[in-house]
Design a protein around this motif. Structure first.
Motif, PDB file in Angstrom:
ATOM      1  N   TYR A 193       3.162 -16.232  -0.335  1.00  0.00           N
ATOM      2  CA  TYR A 193       3.834 -15.248  -0.932  1.00  0.00           C
ATOM      3  C   TYR A 193       4.686 -15.734  -1.704  1.00  0.00           C
ATOM      4  N   LEU A 198       9.726 -11.917  -5.184  1.00  0.00           N
ATOM      5  CA  LEU A 198      10.028 -11.245  -6.650  1.00  0.00           C
ATOM      6  C   LEU A 198      11.401 -10.798  -6.755  1.00  0.00           C
ATOM      7  N   GLN A 210      11.055  -7.976  -2.137  1.00  0.00           N
ATOM      8  CA  GLN A 210       9.948  -7.518  -2.747  1.00  0.00           C
ATOM      9  C   GLN A 210       9.370  -9.026  -2.939  1.00  0.00           C
ATOM     10  N   GLU A 263       5.027 -10.869  -3.395  1.00  0.00           N
ATOM     11  CA  GLU A 263       3.795 -10.655  -3.772  1.00  0.00           C
ATOM     12  C   GLU A 263       2.888 -11.768  -3.040  1.00  0.00           C
ATOM     13  N   ASP A 264       1.637 -11.394  -2.707  1.00  0.00           N
ATOM     14  CA  ASP A 264       0.605 -12.387  -2.007  1.00  0.00           C
ATOM     15  C   ASP A 264      -0.137 -12.924  -3.210  1.00  0.00           C
ATOM     16  N   SER A 265       0.225 -14.155  -3.472  1.00  0.00           N
ATOM     17  CA  SER A 265      -0.190 -15.093  -4.483  1.00  0.00           C
ATOM     18  C   SER A 265      -1.398 -15.249  -4.731  1.00  0.00           C
ATOM     19  N   GLY A 320      -2.317 -10.749  -5.480  1.00  0.00           N
ATOM     20  CA  GLY A 320      -1.493  -9.965  -6.161  1.00  0.00           C
ATOM     21  C   GLY A 320      -0.638  -8.800  -5.785  1.00  0.00           C
ATOM     22  N   LYS A 321      -1.006  -8.546  -4.180  1.00  0.00           N
ATOM     23  CA  LYS A 321      -0.785  -7.275  -3.639  1.00  0.00           C
ATOM     24  C   LYS A 321       1.061  -7.482  -3.682  1.00  0.00           C
ATOM     25  N   LYS A 322       1.773  -6.390  -3.917  1.00  0.00           N
ATOM     26  CA  LYS A 322       3.046  -6.375  -3.614  1.00  0.00           C
ATOM     27  C   LYS A 322       3.494  -5.712  -2.484  1.00  0.00           C
ATOM     28  N   ARG A 323       4.719  -6.042  -1.968  1.00  0.00           N
ATOM     29  CA  ARG A 323       5.126  -5.190  -0.813  1.00  0.00           C
ATOM     30  C   ARG A 323       6.780  -5.343  -0.826  1.00  0.00           C
ATOM     31  N   THR A 324       7.679  -4.276  -0.473  1.00  0.00           N
ATOM     32  CA  THR A 324       9.071  -4.277  -0.433  1.00  0.00           C
ATOM     33  C   THR A 324       9.306  -4.338   1.157  1.00  0.00           C
TER      34      THR A 324
END
Length: 244
Positions: free
Chosen positions: A212, A215, A227, A229-231, A234-238
């Motif tokens: 991950y 960001l 924040q 991001e799954d490398s 590309g899924k982002k999560r906060t």
């Protein structure tokens, strides 16, 4: 309305029908705490998340087990900018990197390092990208309208690992506190043996083999937000945390 009866012969929280579907033993209560596919999630956790307990690529989100440890911290530049000297075809800039010392020691300990435009400053990870000579007029206290010229020259730096641009104003005081450069968060991973990560924006962490990228790290009232991001996907999560 007729209520559907869910059979669970061993009382482990896993329905018999679900255990049979995935080749587990409906009469063995230890199946609930076992990790059939080695992805660090128990079969009971996989059932609750509606994921396949026999497929290590199908599992609950690892980020559910990643928490922000408050408070946030600041990271600082490893030096202060102290001098610029003209040389043929450019400038040579000086920086002072202070060393740790006891509070009772009044000496300024450390070392002076130099760099020309385009060079890395020692092995700090920061490249000197530019210098701009600047001056300003400052009123002299009690000087009855008298002013003095103050050097407020700036250097432009770039951090090698992520290209972050940083500006430093010249300081005549080697004891000056270095400028803050990042907000740093501590993340605690609560699976398996557990681990912690100290991260800033741009850092990368690995959770059970999944990478991950961080960001952003920022304050949010009395809490914090990070924040990620799954490398791979590309899924982002906060992630969020509130100060108790």
């Amino acid at each position: 309305e007729e209520q559907k009866i869910v059979l669970d012969a061993d009382g482990d929280g896993l329905p018999d029908e679900w255990e049979k579907r995935y080749g587990l033993n409906p009469n063995d209560p230890s199946d609930a705490t076992a990790d059939a596919d080695g992805d660090e999630f128990t079969n009971l956790e996989e059932y609750a998340a509606k994921t396949d307990p026999k497929d290590r690529n199908d599992h609950p989100d690892y980020l559910d087990s990643l928490k922000i440890v408050l408070p946030l911290k600041a990271t600082y530049m490893p030096f202060v900018f102290t001098k610029a000297t003209p040389i043929p075809n450019g400038w040579r800039c000086e920086f002072f990197a202070a060393k740790q010392k006891s509070e009772s020691d009044a000496r300024v300990l450390g070392r002076t390092i130099t760099a020309r435009i385009g060079e890395e400053i020692a092995e700090s990870g920061f490249v000197l990208k530019g210098y701009e000579k600047k001056e300003t007029r400052q009123a002299i206290k009690g000087g009855q309208g008298m002013f003095r010229t103050v050097d407020v020259s700036e250097v432009k730096l770039e951090r090698k690992r992520d290209g972050k641009a940083i500006q430093l104003v010249i300081s005549q005081n080697k004891k000056a506190k270095p400028a803050p450069v990042d907000v740093q968060a501590t993340l605690a991973y609560e699976r398996g043996a557990g681990k912690t990560f100290d991260v800033v924006a741009g850092a990368e962490i690995s959770l059970s083999g999944t990478k991950y990228r961080v960001l952003g790290v920022e304050s949010a009232g009395k809490g914090a937000k990070v924040q990620v991001e799954d490398s791979t996907t590309g899924k982002k999560r906060t992630l969020e945390a509130l100060e108790p």
